[in-house]
Scaffold this motif. Structure first.
Motif, mmCIF file in Angstrom:
data_model
loop_
_atom_site.group_PDB
_atom_site.id
_atom_site.type_symbol
_atom_site.label_atom_id
_atom_site.label_comp_id
_atom_site.label_asym_id
_atom_site.label_seq_id
_atom_site.Cartn_x
_atom_site.Cartn_y
_atom_site.Cartn_z
ATOM 1 N N ASP A 67 43.062 74.286 129.955
ATOM 2 C CA ASP A 67 41.709 74.561 130.432
ATOM 3 C C ASP A 67 41.536 76.007 130.888
ATOM 4 O OD1 ASP A 67 40.984 71.950 129.943
ATOM 5 O OD2 ASP A 67 41.280 71.288 132.011
ATOM 6 N N ALA A 70 42.715 81.463 127.592
ATOM 7 C CA ALA A 70 41.729 82.290 126.915
ATOM 8 C C ALA A 70 41.319 81.632 125.608
ATOM 9 C CB ALA A 70 42.315 83.674 126.637
ATOM 10 N N TRP A 71 40.104 81.919 125.197
ATOM 11 C CA TRP A 71 39.638 81.404 123.914
ATOM 12 C C TRP A 71 40.530 81.923 122.797
ATOM 13 C CZ3 TRP A 71 37.797 84.139 119.612
ATOM 14 C CH2 TRP A 71 37.225 83.344 118.605
ATOM 15 N N GLN A 72 40.897 81.032 121.894
ATOM 16 C CA GLN A 72 41.737 81.413 120.768
ATOM 17 C C GLN A 72 41.142 80.794 119.520
ATOM 18 O OE1 GLN A 72 44.340 83.415 120.946
ATOM 19 N NE2 GLN A 72 45.544 83.147 119.116
ATOM 20 N N VAL A 102 47.188 78.881 122.656
ATOM 21 C CA VAL A 102 46.287 79.433 123.659
ATOM 22 C C VAL A 102 46.856 80.720 124.242
ATOM 23 C CG1 VAL A 102 45.309 77.190 124.245
ATOM 24 C CG2 VAL A 102 47.311 78.023 125.481
ATOM 25 N N LEU A 104 46.616 83.403 127.626
ATOM 26 C CA LEU A 104 46.157 83.570 128.991
ATOM 27 C C LEU A 104 46.977 84.658 129.671
ATOM 28 C CD1 LEU A 104 47.506 80.715 131.293
ATOM 29 C CD2 LEU A 104 48.425 81.200 129.030
ATOM 30 N N LEU A 211 39.855 87.538 125.513
ATOM 31 C CA LEU A 211 40.249 86.575 126.527
ATOM 32 C C LEU A 211 39.037 85.819 127.054
ATOM 33 C CD1 LEU A 211 42.816 88.672 128.605
ATOM 34 C CD2 LEU A 211 43.295 87.008 126.817
ATOM 35 N N LYS A 212 39.284 84.655 127.601
ATOM 36 C CA LYS A 212 38.213 83.803 128.090
ATOM 37 C C LYS A 212 37.418 84.453 129.220
ATOM 38 C CE LYS A 212 37.497 78.941 129.347
ATOM 39 N NZ LYS A 212 38.195 77.663 129.593
ATOM 40 N N ASP A 213 38.083 85.301 130.026
ATOM 41 C CA ASP A 213 37.412 85.925 131.167
ATOM 42 C C ASP A 213 36.651 87.192 130.800
ATOM 43 O OD1 ASP A 213 39.374 87.826 130.767
ATOM 44 O OD2 ASP A 213 40.449 87.420 132.636
#
Length: 389
Positions: A67, A70-72, A102, A104, A211-213
Protein backbone atom coordinates in the motif's frame (compact mmCIF):
# COMPACT_ATOMS: atom_id res chain seq x y z
CA UNK A 1 15.43 -23.01 21.33
CA UNK A 2 14.84 -21.74 24.84
CA UNK A 3 12.64 -18.70 25.21
CA UNK A 4 15.55 -16.74 26.67
CA UNK A 5 17.95 -17.50 23.81
CA UNK A 6 19.74 -14.33 22.75
CA UNK A 7 20.51 -13.12 19.23
CA UNK A 8 22.83 -10.25 18.34
CA UNK A 9 22.38 -8.72 14.89
CA UNK A 10 25.40 -6.75 13.68
CA UNK A 11 24.12 -4.20 11.18
CA UNK A 12 20.88 -2.24 11.12
CA UNK A 13 20.17 -2.15 7.40
CA UNK A 14 17.21 -3.74 5.66
CA UNK A 15 18.51 -7.30 6.02
CA UNK A 16 19.57 -6.87 9.64
CA UNK A 17 16.27 -5.31 10.72
CA UNK A 18 14.27 -7.95 8.85
CA UNK A 19 16.30 -10.70 10.54
CA UNK A 20 15.80 -9.08 13.93
CA UNK A 21 12.04 -8.90 13.31
CA UNK A 22 11.90 -12.54 12.20
CA UNK A 23 13.89 -13.72 15.22
CA UNK A 24 11.93 -11.55 17.64
CA UNK A 25 8.73 -13.01 16.27
CA UNK A 26 10.04 -16.52 16.93
CA UNK A 27 10.77 -15.75 20.59
CA UNK A 28 14.42 -14.71 20.51
CA UNK A 29 15.76 -11.94 22.74
CA UNK A 30 17.23 -9.72 20.02
CA UNK A 31 19.63 -6.78 20.04
CA UNK A 32 20.63 -4.92 16.88
CA UNK A 33 24.06 -3.26 16.93
CA UNK A 34 24.41 -0.55 14.27
CA UNK A 35 27.68 1.38 13.96
CA UNK A 36 26.08 4.46 12.39
CA UNK A 37 24.53 7.14 14.53
CA UNK A 38 21.08 6.56 13.04
CA UNK A 39 19.17 4.10 10.86
CA UNK A 40 19.21 6.50 7.91
CA UNK A 41 19.72 4.10 4.99
CA UNK A 42 22.35 4.38 2.28
CA UNK A 43 20.68 4.83 -1.08
CA UNK A 44 17.45 6.35 -2.27
CA UNK A 45 14.81 3.82 -3.25
CA UNK A 46 14.40 0.07 -3.42
CA UNK A 47 12.49 -2.12 -5.83
CA UNK A 48 10.70 -5.03 -4.18
CA UNK A 49 9.80 -8.00 -6.35
CA UNK A 50 7.08 -10.53 -5.45
CA UNK A 51 9.64 -12.81 -3.76
CA UNK A 52 10.64 -10.11 -1.24
CA UNK A 53 7.02 -9.06 -0.71
CA UNK A 54 6.15 -12.66 0.22
CA UNK A 55 9.01 -12.61 2.71
CA UNK A 56 7.58 -9.40 4.18
CA UNK A 57 4.21 -11.17 4.39
CA UNK A 58 5.87 -13.55 6.85
CA UNK A 59 6.80 -10.53 8.99
CA UNK A 60 3.21 -9.33 8.77
CA UNK A 61 3.85 -6.15 6.78
CA UNK A 62 3.66 -7.29 3.17
CA UNK A 63 0.29 -5.68 2.43
CA UNK A 64 1.26 -2.54 4.33
CA UNK A 65 4.35 -2.17 2.18
CA UNK A 66 2.36 -2.83 -0.98
CA UNK A 67 0.00 0.00 0.00
CA UNK A 68 2.90 2.37 0.69
CA UNK A 69 4.74 1.50 -2.49
CA UNK A 70 5.37 3.94 -5.26
CA UNK A 71 3.32 3.52 -8.38
CA UNK A 72 4.93 1.03 -10.72
CA UNK A 73 3.06 0.93 -13.99
CA UNK A 74 4.03 -0.14 -17.46
CA UNK A 75 7.34 1.06 -18.82
CA UNK A 76 10.16 -0.45 -20.77
CA UNK A 77 13.63 -0.26 -22.22
CA UNK A 78 14.83 2.60 -24.42
CA UNK A 79 17.85 3.79 -26.38
CA UNK A 80 19.57 7.09 -25.53
CA UNK A 81 17.74 8.67 -28.45
CA UNK A 82 14.39 7.67 -26.97
CA UNK A 83 13.41 4.72 -29.16
CA UNK A 84 11.58 1.99 -27.26
CA UNK A 85 13.41 -1.32 -27.53
CA UNK A 86 10.82 -3.18 -25.49
CA UNK A 87 7.75 -2.48 -23.42
CA UNK A 88 7.14 -3.89 -19.96
CA UNK A 89 3.70 -5.18 -19.03
CA UNK A 90 3.07 -4.82 -15.29
CA UNK A 91 -0.12 -6.88 -15.41
CA UNK A 92 1.60 -9.74 -17.21
CA UNK A 93 4.43 -9.72 -14.68
CA UNK A 94 2.00 -9.72 -11.74
CA UNK A 95 0.04 -12.57 -13.29
CA UNK A 96 3.15 -14.65 -13.92
CA UNK A 97 4.74 -14.18 -10.50
CA UNK A 98 1.70 -13.72 -8.31
CA UNK A 99 2.18 -10.08 -7.44
CA UNK A 100 3.55 -6.72 -8.51
CA UNK A 101 6.98 -5.19 -8.47
CA UNK A 102 6.83 -2.09 -6.28
CA UNK A 103 9.15 0.83 -5.65
CA UNK A 104 9.43 2.83 -2.46
CA UNK A 105 11.99 4.91 -0.55
CA UNK A 106 14.45 2.81 1.42
CA UNK A 107 13.80 4.98 4.46
CA UNK A 108 10.14 3.92 4.40
CA UNK A 109 11.01 0.23 4.45
CA UNK A 110 13.64 0.71 7.15
CA UNK A 111 11.13 2.58 9.28
CA UNK A 112 8.47 -0.11 8.94
CA UNK A 113 10.95 -2.88 9.81
CA UNK A 114 12.27 -0.99 12.83
CA UNK A 115 8.70 -0.49 14.05
CA UNK A 116 8.34 -4.28 14.34
CA UNK A 117 10.91 -4.29 17.15
CA UNK A 118 10.39 -3.33 20.80
CA UNK A 119 11.93 -0.09 22.07
CA UNK A 120 15.60 -0.41 22.94
CA UNK A 121 16.30 -3.34 20.65
CA UNK A 122 18.21 -1.20 18.13
CA UNK A 123 21.40 0.36 19.45
CA UNK A 124 22.89 2.94 17.11
CA UNK A 125 26.46 4.25 17.36
CA UNK A 126 27.38 0.71 18.46
CA UNK A 127 30.25 -0.70 16.44
CA UNK A 128 30.59 -4.42 17.07
CA UNK A 129 33.39 -6.93 16.57
CA UNK A 130 33.01 -10.68 16.55
CA UNK A 131 35.35 -12.07 19.22
CA UNK A 132 34.41 -15.75 19.17
CA UNK A 133 31.96 -17.54 16.85
CA UNK A 134 31.09 -20.12 19.48
CA UNK A 135 30.07 -23.71 18.92
CA UNK A 136 27.61 -26.29 20.25
CA UNK A 137 29.09 -25.97 23.74
CA UNK A 138 29.87 -22.25 23.92
CA UNK A 139 27.97 -19.08 23.00
CA UNK A 140 29.33 -16.63 20.48
CA UNK A 141 30.96 -13.48 21.86
CA UNK A 142 30.80 -9.95 20.49
CA UNK A 143 32.64 -6.83 21.68
CA UNK A 144 31.21 -3.33 21.39
CA UNK A 145 34.39 -1.72 22.68
CA UNK A 146 32.84 -0.96 26.05
CA UNK A 147 31.39 -4.37 26.83
CA UNK A 148 31.45 -7.98 25.70
CA UNK A 149 28.17 -9.69 24.91
CA UNK A 150 27.34 -13.39 24.60
CA UNK A 151 24.64 -14.87 22.39
CA UNK A 152 23.32 -18.17 21.13
CA UNK A 153 23.20 -16.60 17.65
CA UNK A 154 25.06 -13.76 15.98
CA UNK A 155 23.86 -12.43 12.62
CA UNK A 156 26.43 -10.72 10.42
CA UNK A 157 24.37 -8.20 8.45
CA UNK A 158 27.17 -5.65 8.21
CA UNK A 159 27.26 -5.16 4.46
CA UNK A 160 29.64 -5.71 1.61
CA UNK A 161 32.76 -4.92 3.64
CA UNK A 162 31.61 -7.20 6.44
CA UNK A 163 34.07 -7.59 9.27
CA UNK A 164 32.05 -10.54 10.50
CA UNK A 165 32.60 -12.33 7.18
CA UNK A 166 36.34 -11.63 7.36
CA UNK A 167 36.49 -12.99 10.90
CA UNK A 168 34.72 -16.20 9.87
CA UNK A 169 36.50 -16.73 6.55
CA UNK A 170 39.82 -14.84 6.65
CA UNK A 171 41.12 -16.54 3.49
CA UNK A 172 38.16 -15.57 1.34
CA UNK A 173 39.17 -12.93 -1.26
CA UNK A 174 36.19 -10.71 -0.47
CA UNK A 175 34.42 -8.35 -2.88
CA UNK A 176 35.91 -7.07 -6.13
CA UNK A 177 35.12 -4.06 -8.31
CA UNK A 178 32.40 -4.82 -10.85
CA UNK A 179 33.81 -2.37 -13.41
CA UNK A 180 31.21 0.37 -13.10
CA UNK A 181 30.00 3.06 -10.75
CA UNK A 182 26.45 4.20 -9.98
CA UNK A 183 24.66 7.47 -9.21
CA UNK A 184 21.25 7.85 -7.57
CA UNK A 185 18.89 10.74 -6.93
CA UNK A 186 15.39 10.98 -5.45
CA UNK A 187 13.93 14.44 -6.04
CA UNK A 188 10.76 16.34 -6.96
CA UNK A 189 10.55 17.16 -10.67
CA UNK A 190 7.71 19.68 -11.20
CA UNK A 191 5.34 18.72 -14.00
CA UNK A 192 7.12 15.47 -14.79
CA UNK A 193 4.90 12.91 -16.49
CA UNK A 194 6.51 9.88 -18.08
CA UNK A 195 6.50 6.11 -18.19
CA UNK A 196 8.90 4.27 -15.95
CA UNK A 197 11.89 3.26 -18.05
CA UNK A 198 15.50 2.14 -18.20
CA UNK A 199 17.78 3.31 -21.00
CA UNK A 200 20.85 1.42 -22.22
CA UNK A 201 23.69 3.13 -24.05
CA UNK A 202 27.33 2.22 -24.62
CA UNK A 203 28.80 1.37 -21.24
CA UNK A 204 26.14 3.54 -19.61
CA UNK A 205 22.60 3.07 -18.34
CA UNK A 206 19.96 5.38 -16.92
CA UNK A 207 16.68 4.61 -15.14
CA UNK A 208 13.85 7.01 -14.31
CA UNK A 209 10.85 6.01 -12.20
CA UNK A 210 7.98 8.12 -10.82
CA UNK A 211 7.23 7.65 -7.14
CA UNK A 212 3.81 7.62 -5.53
CA UNK A 213 4.60 10.73 -3.45
CA UNK A 214 5.33 12.81 -6.55
CA UNK A 215 9.08 12.52 -6.45
CA UNK A 216 11.24 10.89 -9.11
CA UNK A 217 13.81 8.18 -8.47
CA UNK A 218 16.60 8.13 -11.03
CA UNK A 219 19.76 6.06 -11.20
CA UNK A 220 22.66 5.88 -13.61
CA UNK A 221 25.71 3.70 -14.13
CA UNK A 222 28.82 3.96 -16.26
CA UNK A 223 31.90 1.87 -16.91
CA UNK A 224 34.77 3.72 -15.26
CA UNK A 225 37.92 2.98 -13.22
CA UNK A 226 37.34 2.32 -9.53
CA UNK A 227 37.60 5.17 -7.08
CA UNK A 228 36.87 7.93 -9.57
CA UNK A 229 35.18 11.21 -8.68
CA UNK A 230 34.06 14.14 -10.79
CA UNK A 231 36.59 17.01 -11.02
CA UNK A 232 33.79 19.45 -10.15
CA UNK A 233 30.65 17.74 -8.82
CA UNK A 234 28.61 14.64 -9.59
CA UNK A 235 25.70 16.55 -11.12
CA UNK A 236 28.13 17.99 -13.64
CA UNK A 237 29.40 14.50 -14.33
CA UNK A 238 25.87 13.25 -14.98
CA UNK A 239 25.27 16.16 -17.36
CA UNK A 240 28.40 15.24 -19.29
CA UNK A 241 27.42 11.58 -19.52
CA UNK A 242 23.63 11.80 -19.93
CA UNK A 243 22.68 15.41 -20.63
CA UNK A 244 21.88 14.78 -24.30
CA UNK A 245 19.79 11.64 -23.70
CA UNK A 246 16.04 11.54 -24.27
CA UNK A 247 13.33 13.22 -22.16
CA UNK A 248 12.73 13.25 -19.22
CA UNK A 249 16.44 12.83 -18.41
CA UNK A 250 17.37 16.51 -19.08
CA UNK A 251 14.45 17.65 -16.90
CA UNK A 252 15.51 15.36 -14.06
CA UNK A 253 19.06 16.65 -14.26
CA UNK A 254 17.86 20.25 -14.35
CA UNK A 255 15.92 19.67 -11.12
CA UNK A 256 18.89 17.98 -9.43
CA UNK A 257 21.25 19.79 -7.09
CA UNK A 258 24.84 18.56 -6.71
CA UNK A 259 24.13 17.59 -3.09
CA UNK A 260 21.22 15.38 -4.21
CA UNK A 261 23.52 12.95 -6.03
CA UNK A 262 24.83 9.78 -4.40
CA UNK A 263 27.73 8.02 -6.10
CA UNK A 264 29.03 4.56 -5.24
CA UNK A 265 31.33 2.14 -7.01
CA UNK A 266 29.78 -1.29 -7.44
CA UNK A 267 31.56 -4.21 -5.81
CA UNK A 268 30.40 -7.80 -5.68
CA UNK A 269 31.47 -11.18 -4.38
CA UNK A 270 32.67 -13.32 -7.28
CA UNK A 271 33.95 -16.28 -5.25
CA UNK A 272 31.07 -17.82 -3.28
CA UNK A 273 31.67 -18.34 0.42
CA UNK A 274 32.06 -21.96 1.56
CA UNK A 275 29.06 -21.46 3.86
CA UNK A 276 26.84 -18.72 5.22
CA UNK A 277 27.51 -19.77 8.79
CA UNK A 278 30.25 -20.85 11.14
CA UNK A 279 29.74 -21.84 14.74
CA UNK A 280 26.82 -19.79 16.05
CA UNK A 281 27.22 -17.03 13.47
CA UNK A 282 25.19 -16.59 10.28
CA UNK A 283 25.76 -14.14 7.42
CA UNK A 284 23.09 -12.55 5.28
CA UNK A 285 22.61 -9.95 2.55
CA UNK A 286 25.66 -8.23 1.08
CA UNK A 287 27.85 -9.68 3.81
CA UNK A 288 27.16 -13.11 2.31
CA UNK A 289 26.49 -12.59 -1.40
CA UNK A 290 26.91 -9.01 -2.64
CA UNK A 291 25.83 -8.84 -6.28
CA UNK A 292 25.58 -6.21 -9.03
CA UNK A 293 22.28 -4.29 -9.00
CA UNK A 294 21.38 -5.33 -12.55
CA UNK A 295 18.53 -7.65 -11.46
CA UNK A 296 17.41 -5.41 -8.60
CA UNK A 297 17.72 -8.39 -6.23
CA UNK A 298 20.31 -7.35 -3.65
CA UNK A 299 17.87 -6.08 -1.03
CA UNK A 300 15.27 -8.64 -2.05
CA UNK A 301 17.65 -11.49 -1.32
CA UNK A 302 18.57 -9.97 2.03
CA UNK A 303 14.91 -10.01 3.05
CA UNK A 304 14.60 -13.60 1.88
CA UNK A 305 17.69 -14.50 3.93
CA UNK A 306 16.14 -12.87 6.99
CA UNK A 307 12.91 -14.85 7.02
CA UNK A 308 14.67 -18.12 6.19
CA UNK A 309 17.13 -17.49 9.03
CA UNK A 310 14.20 -16.89 11.36
CA UNK A 311 12.91 -20.30 10.32
CA UNK A 312 16.31 -22.05 10.51
CA UNK A 313 17.99 -20.22 13.41
CA UNK A 314 18.35 -23.49 15.35
CA UNK A 315 19.90 -25.26 12.35
CA UNK A 316 22.44 -23.01 10.63
CA UNK A 317 23.71 -25.73 8.25
CA UNK A 318 20.13 -25.93 6.93
CA UNK A 319 20.14 -22.14 6.51
CA UNK A 320 23.30 -22.37 4.40
CA UNK A 321 21.89 -25.28 2.40
CA UNK A 322 18.76 -23.28 1.63
CA UNK A 323 20.36 -19.94 0.80
CA UNK A 324 23.84 -20.47 -0.66
CA UNK A 325 22.87 -22.26 -3.92
CA UNK A 326 20.00 -19.87 -4.63
CA UNK A 327 21.86 -16.62 -4.00
CA UNK A 328 24.97 -17.85 -5.83
CA UNK A 329 22.88 -18.59 -8.93
CA UNK A 330 21.15 -15.20 -8.78
CA UNK A 331 24.43 -13.37 -8.28
CA UNK A 332 25.89 -15.10 -11.33
CA UNK A 333 22.83 -14.17 -13.36
CA UNK A 334 23.22 -10.54 -12.27
CA UNK A 335 26.83 -10.56 -13.49
CA UNK A 336 25.73 -11.91 -16.88
CA UNK A 337 23.11 -9.16 -17.20
CA UNK A 338 25.74 -6.55 -16.34
CA UNK A 339 27.91 -7.77 -19.21
CA UNK A 340 24.99 -7.14 -21.56
CA UNK A 341 23.61 -3.83 -20.36
CA UNK A 342 27.05 -2.32 -19.74
CA UNK A 343 28.47 -3.41 -23.11
CA UNK A 344 30.82 -0.78 -24.56
CA UNK A 345 31.62 -1.66 -28.18
CA UNK A 346 29.40 -0.31 -30.95
CA UNK A 347 29.09 -3.77 -32.50
CA UNK A 348 28.03 -5.40 -29.23
CA UNK A 349 25.51 -2.65 -28.52
CA UNK A 350 24.05 -2.88 -32.03
CA UNK A 351 23.60 -6.64 -31.71
CA UNK A 352 22.18 -6.31 -28.21
CA UNK A 353 19.61 -3.71 -29.22
CA UNK A 354 18.59 -5.62 -32.33
CA UNK A 355 18.05 -8.83 -30.39
CA UNK A 356 16.03 -7.06 -27.68
CA UNK A 357 13.85 -5.31 -30.26
CA UNK A 358 13.23 -8.56 -32.10
CA UNK A 359 12.37 -10.47 -28.94
CA UNK A 360 10.03 -7.73 -27.76
CA UNK A 361 7.82 -8.34 -30.79
CA UNK A 362 7.04 -11.82 -29.50
CA UNK A 363 5.45 -10.35 -26.35
CA UNK A 364 6.58 -9.81 -22.76
CA UNK A 365 6.68 -13.50 -21.82
CA UNK A 366 10.21 -14.01 -23.15
CA UNK A 367 11.61 -11.21 -20.98
CA UNK A 368 9.65 -12.32 -17.94
CA UNK A 369 11.25 -15.74 -18.16
CA UNK A 370 14.46 -14.12 -17.00
CA UNK A 371 12.89 -13.85 -13.54
CA UNK A 372 11.57 -17.40 -13.41
CA UNK A 373 13.07 -19.02 -10.34
CA UNK A 374 13.63 -15.61 -8.75
CA UNK A 375 10.39 -13.66 -8.43
CA UNK A 376 8.28 -16.79 -7.93
CA UNK A 377 10.12 -17.84 -4.73
CA UNK A 378 8.02 -18.61 -1.67
CA UNK A 379 9.21 -18.63 1.96
CA UNK A 380 9.51 -21.88 3.96
CA UNK A 381 6.35 -21.18 5.95
CA UNK A 382 2.82 -22.47 5.60
CA UNK A 383 0.59 -20.35 3.37
CA UNK A 384 -0.53 -17.28 5.29
CA UNK A 385 1.72 -18.03 8.27
CA UNK A 386 3.44 -15.11 9.96
CA UNK A 387 5.98 -14.95 12.74
CA UNK A 388 4.41 -14.07 16.08
CA UNK A 389 5.13 -10.62 17.47
Amino acid sequence: MAQSARALVIGGGIGGLAAAAALHGRGWDVTVLERAGSLEPVGAAISLAPNALRALDVLGIGDEIRDLAAWQGDGGLRTPGGRWLSRADAEAAAARFGGPVVLLPRATLVGRLAALLPPGVVRTASAATLVEPGDSRRPARVSTGTQELEAELVVGADGINSRVRTALFPRHPGPVYAGFTTWRVMIPVPGAQFASHETWGRGRIWGTHPLKDGRVYAYAAAVTPAGGRAPDDEKAELLRLFGDWHDPIPAVLAATRPEDVLRHDVHHITTPLPAYHSGRVALLGDAAHAMPPTLGQGGNQAVEDAVVLGHRADDLPAYTASRLPRTTAIARRAVKVARVNMAESRAAVAVRDSVIAALSKTGPALFLRGFDGIADWRPPYAAGETVKR
